[in-house]
Structure formats: structure tokens, C-alpha cells
Motif scaffolding. Structure first.
Motif, mmCIF file in Angstrom:
data_model
loop_
_atom_site.group_PDB
_atom_site.id
_atom_site.type_symbol
_atom_site.label_atom_id
_atom_site.label_comp_id
_atom_site.label_asym_id
_atom_site.label_seq_id
_atom_site.Cartn_x
_atom_site.Cartn_y
_atom_site.Cartn_z
ATOM 1 N N ALA A 5 -12.016 -44.810 -79.098
ATOM 2 C CA ALA A 5 -12.221 -43.387 -79.358
ATOM 3 C C ALA A 5 -13.330 -43.205 -80.382
ATOM 4 C CB ALA A 5 -10.940 -42.754 -79.881
ATOM 5 N N LEU A 6 -14.257 -42.312 -80.080
ATOM 6 C CA LEU A 6 -15.276 -41.916 -81.055
ATOM 7 C C LEU A 6 -14.834 -40.591 -81.654
ATOM 8 C CD1 LEU A 6 -19.108 -42.078 -80.811
ATOM 9 C CD2 LEU A 6 -18.010 -39.991 -81.631
ATOM 10 N N ILE A 7 -14.723 -40.546 -82.976
ATOM 11 C CA ILE A 7 -14.241 -39.355 -83.664
ATOM 12 C C ILE A 7 -15.251 -38.919 -84.713
ATOM 13 C CG2 ILE A 7 -12.364 -38.343 -85.020
ATOM 14 C CD1 ILE A 7 -10.523 -40.527 -83.924
ATOM 15 N N LEU A 29 -11.970 -47.955 -82.626
ATOM 16 C CA LEU A 29 -12.533 -46.692 -83.083
ATOM 17 C C LEU A 29 -14.016 -46.788 -83.403
ATOM 18 C CD1 LEU A 29 -9.646 -45.752 -85.505
ATOM 19 C CD2 LEU A 29 -10.475 -44.203 -83.734
ATOM 20 N N VAL A 30 -14.700 -45.676 -83.176
ATOM 21 C CA VAL A 30 -16.018 -45.431 -83.755
ATOM 22 C C VAL A 30 -15.848 -44.162 -84.578
ATOM 23 C CG1 VAL A 30 -18.454 -44.949 -83.372
ATOM 24 C CG2 VAL A 30 -17.206 -46.423 -81.771
ATOM 25 N N VAL A 31 -15.995 -44.263 -85.892
ATOM 26 C CA VAL A 31 -15.776 -43.100 -86.755
ATOM 27 C C VAL A 31 -17.102 -42.647 -87.356
ATOM 28 C CG1 VAL A 31 -13.348 -43.528 -87.257
ATOM 29 C CG2 VAL A 31 -15.076 -44.669 -88.634
ATOM 30 N N VAL A 32 -17.321 -41.345 -87.318
ATOM 31 C CA VAL A 32 -18.592 -40.764 -87.738
ATOM 32 C C VAL A 32 -18.337 -39.720 -88.823
ATOM 33 C CG1 VAL A 32 -20.692 -39.568 -86.996
ATOM 34 C CG2 VAL A 32 -19.455 -41.063 -85.385
ATOM 35 N N ALA A 33 -19.082 -39.803 -89.913
ATOM 36 C CA ALA A 33 -19.009 -38.808 -90.983
ATOM 37 C C ALA A 33 -20.185 -39.041 -91.929
ATOM 38 C CB ALA A 33 -17.680 -38.900 -91.730
ATOM 39 N N ILE A 79 -20.750 -50.827 -77.096
ATOM 40 C CA ILE A 79 -19.411 -50.211 -77.160
ATOM 41 C C ILE A 79 -19.252 -49.197 -76.026
ATOM 42 C CG2 ILE A 79 -17.845 -48.793 -78.542
ATOM 43 C CD1 ILE A 79 -19.301 -49.889 -81.034
ATOM 44 N N GLN A 80 -18.147 -49.280 -75.318
ATOM 45 C CA GLN A 80 -17.811 -48.284 -74.302
ATOM 46 C C GLN A 80 -16.842 -47.278 -74.918
ATOM 47 O OE1 GLN A 80 -16.669 -49.326 -70.133
ATOM 48 N NE2 GLN A 80 -14.774 -48.206 -70.577
ATOM 49 N N VAL A 81 -17.254 -46.028 -74.988
ATOM 50 C CA VAL A 81 -16.396 -44.975 -75.531
ATOM 51 C C VAL A 81 -15.553 -44.400 -74.394
ATOM 52 C CG1 VAL A 81 -16.375 -42.653 -76.538
ATOM 53 C CG2 VAL A 81 -17.922 -44.405 -77.446
ATOM 54 N N ASP A 82 -14.249 -44.409 -74.585
ATOM 55 C CA ASP A 82 -13.317 -43.892 -73.584
ATOM 56 C C ASP A 82 -12.839 -42.483 -73.914
ATOM 57 O OD1 ASP A 82 -12.909 -46.478 -71.983
ATOM 58 O OD2 ASP A 82 -12.410 -47.118 -74.035
ATOM 59 N N TYR A 83 -12.680 -42.215 -75.220
ATOM 60 C CA TYR A 83 -12.263 -40.892 -75.685
ATOM 61 C C TYR A 83 -13.333 -40.360 -76.644
ATOM 62 C CZ TYR A 83 -7.595 -42.682 -74.360
ATOM 63 O OH TYR A 83 -6.524 -43.236 -73.705
ATOM 64 N N LEU A 84 -13.895 -39.211 -76.328
ATOM 65 C CA LEU A 84 -14.846 -38.552 -77.224
ATOM 66 C C LEU A 84 -14.121 -37.406 -77.910
ATOM 67 C CD1 LEU A 84 -17.679 -37.957 -78.371
ATOM 68 C CD2 LEU A 84 -18.115 -36.580 -76.319
ATOM 69 N N ILE A 85 -13.995 -37.485 -79.239
ATOM 70 C CA ILE A 85 -13.283 -36.465 -79.993
ATOM 71 C C ILE A 85 -14.255 -35.786 -80.951
ATOM 72 C CG2 ILE A 85 -11.374 -36.001 -81.558
ATOM 73 C CD1 ILE A 85 -9.923 -38.411 -80.400
ATOM 74 N N ASN A 86 -14.691 -34.595 -80.578
ATOM 75 C CA ASN A 86 -15.617 -33.808 -81.388
ATOM 76 C C ASN A 86 -14.802 -32.969 -82.369
ATOM 77 O OD1 ASN A 86 -18.326 -34.379 -80.280
ATOM 78 N ND2 ASN A 86 -17.490 -33.524 -78.382
ATOM 79 N N PRO A 124 -22.266 -38.290 -68.995
ATOM 80 C CA PRO A 124 -22.756 -39.008 -67.813
ATOM 81 C C PRO A 124 -22.172 -40.419 -67.681
ATOM 82 C CG PRO A 124 -24.560 -37.842 -68.857
ATOM 83 C CD PRO A 124 -23.394 -37.728 -69.782
ATOM 84 N N ASP A 125 -21.920 -41.090 -68.811
ATOM 85 C CA ASP A 125 -21.292 -42.410 -68.768
ATOM 86 C C ASP A 125 -19.859 -42.302 -68.249
ATOM 87 O OD1 ASP A 125 -23.616 -43.419 -69.842
ATOM 88 O OD2 ASP A 125 -22.850 -43.509 -71.893
ATOM 89 N N PHE A 126 -19.150 -41.255 -68.674
ATOM 90 C CA PHE A 126 -17.791 -41.030 -68.190
ATOM 91 C C PHE A 126 -17.805 -40.802 -66.675
ATOM 92 C CE2 PHE A 126 -15.578 -39.249 -72.267
ATOM 93 C CZ PHE A 126 -16.040 -40.327 -72.992
ATOM 94 N N VAL A 127 -18.748 -39.980 -66.244
ATOM 95 C CA VAL A 127 -18.837 -39.650 -64.816
ATOM 96 C C VAL A 127 -19.163 -40.896 -63.996
ATOM 97 C CG1 VAL A 127 -20.128 -38.335 -63.086
ATOM 98 C CG2 VAL A 127 -19.434 -37.232 -65.226
ATOM 99 N N ALA A 128 -20.053 -41.724 -64.506
ATOM 100 C CA ALA A 128 -20.426 -42.950 -63.793
ATOM 101 C C ALA A 128 -19.219 -43.865 -63.609
ATOM 102 C CB ALA A 128 -21.533 -43.684 -64.553
ATOM 103 N N ARG A 129 -18.303 -43.875 -64.578
ATOM 104 C CA ARG A 129 -17.089 -44.700 -64.491
ATOM 105 C C ARG A 129 -15.919 -43.944 -63.857
ATOM 106 N NH1 ARG A 129 -18.115 -45.362 -70.079
ATOM 107 N NH2 ARG A 129 -16.094 -44.377 -70.507
#
Length: 260
Positions: A5-7, A29-33, A79-86, A124-129
Motif C-alpha cells: 500500500a502506498l499512503i 508499505l510505501v509511506v509519503v510525507a 515496487i508494485q503498488v496494490d493499494y493507492l491511498i490518497n 494505468p498499472d492497475f488496469v494493465a494487471r
């Protein structure tokens, strides 16, 4: 296989609680801040407690091109992100014509542009998968105009509308888009925005409970989830469409007037 999950906005509040929930389930996790130290501390704690991998990205998402830089960093690290949490966002109280324009412009850049750009880069990456989950943190503020928080309420209306629209565009895929719509929540948002001095923030929900509601709704692929409202607030939300608009606007303005 562990889901990643990217948050965004993961250094505090709802974002941090979402990171903890995902880590407890064994996900990476990929955490951004903006705060390097806070992200590093979160990384150390979650990796130690749950045996997962946490990638930190220090970035101010109000900067032009920041969302693309986040995407490029993720891709370059394989890294393959499966959940994008904005989740990243902020507000501010005051009359629109009296507030500093740069503050409201930054709000638009974060609440709308960064969220939209990150979604556009990763979708687009989600759609491709043909798989993926997106959780966009909106607000119950999306349901009405917000005098004394005109820009903030408008940005959250955008988030919900945008989320719902692309969810329907993806109707024939295994990708879902969920809008989390919290009421007043006990986070740094109240202090930063000045809302902690208003009647609206007299009673707040915990960030943990709101994050749990949002995370579960995302996994179930729900369209919208309202969280953190008391009984009287839920009743009021149901009555809103039936009440005169001017009366509703006056009530919202009165509840958002700051008190010293």
C-alpha cells in the motif's frame, strides 16, 4: 503474496493509522510525507513489529511534479503498488477574501492536484494487471458548501465526485475506488486548520476508528463510506437535502466560527 500500500500523509493522523492497520495485516508499505524523521521512525517501528518492508519517500506534494517523482521512485525501486491511498490534505478557516491566497492555492494543489495526479500515474498499472484498490480520503464536507472553509469543502466535493466517477469507469474491471468521508476527527488537522477552536470540533472521532472504517470499505470495494459521526450528526446528514439551502449555510457558518 504481500500486498503493498502506498499512503500519502502517513506521518500522522488517519494516514499513520492506515499504515499501522495495513502493517498488522502483513502488508508492505510505501509511506509519503514531508517529515523524514517521522517517516523513518514509523518505518523502524512497523518493520520491527510486523516483519514487513517499509519504503519512505520524503516529498512535499504541493510542489509541481512531486506526484510524478513519487511514481518514478516507486517504479525505479521495482515496487508494485496494490493499494493507492490518497490521504494527504489540509484545510483552513477564514473568509475566502481575507485568507492568504498562497495557502488556499497550496490546499488546491494538495487536496486536488496531487491526489488526481497520483491516481493518474498509478491507475494505468492497475488496469494493465486488472487489479488494485484506491482509497481517496474525502470528508463529510463534500456533501455541503462550507462558508468559512469555502476552498476546503470544495476540494473535498471534488475528491468524492472524482472518485465516484472513475469507480464507474472501471465497472468492468477488478479495480475499485472508495471515498472515505470522515466527520470531525482527532488529528493534527484541527490544530493546523484552526478548526479545533470551533463548535464543529467539540466532539471528534478517533483517527484509528476512521482509518479502520476506510480500510475495510476499501477492501470490500465500497463506493463511499461515512465515518466518525454521532447519532445527531447522522440524523442531520439525512435531513440536509430537505432543508432550505440558506438555512444550512448559516448553520455551517455558525459552527465554524472560531472561539478564543
Amino acid at each position: 503474496m504481500k500486498k503493498t500500500a502506498l499512503i500519502t500523509g502517513a506521518s500522522s493522523g488517519i494516514g499513520m493509522e492506515l499504515a499501522k492497520i495495513h502493517a498488522q495485516k502483513g502488508g508492505n508499505l510505501v509511506v509519503v510525507a514531508r517529515s523524514t524523521d517521522t517517516l523513518q521512525s514509523l518505518k523502524t517501528d512497523l518493520e520491527h513489529q510486523h516483519g514487513i518492508n517499509v519504503t519512505t519517500i520524503t516529498k512535499d506534494l504541493t510542489d509541481a511534479g512531486a506526484s510524478k517523482e513519487v511514481y518514478d521512485t516507486v517504479r525505479s525501486n521495482g515496487i508494485q503498488v496494490d493499494y493507492l491511498i490518497n490521504n494527504a490534505g489540509f484545510g483552513g478557516v477564514g473568509k475566502f477574501h481575507e485568507r492568504k491566497w498562497e495557502q488556499d492555492l497550496s490546499m488546491i494543489r494538495l487536496n486536488i492536484i496531487a491526489l488526481t495526479a497520483l491516481t493518474r500515474h498509478f491507475l494505468p498499472d492497475f488496469v494493465a494487471r486488472n487489479e488494485g484498490r484506491i482509497l481517496n480520503v474525502s470528508s463529510t464536507a463534500a456533501l455541503v458548501p462550507g462558508p468559512l472553509q469555502a476552498v476546503y469543502y470544495a476540494t473535498k466535493a471534488y475528491v468524492t465526485s472524482f472518485s465516484n466517477a472513475i469507480a464507474e469507469e472501471l465497472y468492468d474491471t477488478d479495480i475499485t475506488v472508495t471515498a472515505l468521508m470522515p466527520g470531525a476527527t482527532d488529528t493534527d488537522f484541527g490544530k493546523v486548520s484552526g478548526m479545533d477552536k470551533t463548535e464543529l470540533f467539540k466532539s471528534t472521532a478517533s483517527a484509528k476508528s476512521v482509518a479502520q472504517d476506510g480500510y475495510e470499505a476499501m477492501l470490500k470495494g465500497k463506493l463511499n463510506v461515512v465515518s466518525g459521526l454521532g447519532f445527531s450528526q447522522k440524523v442531520m446528514m439525512k435531513l440536509l437535502p430537505l432543508l432550505p439551502k440558506k438555512m444550512v449555510l448559516r448553520q455551517i457558518r455558525e459552527k465554524q466560527q472560531t472561539k478564543d
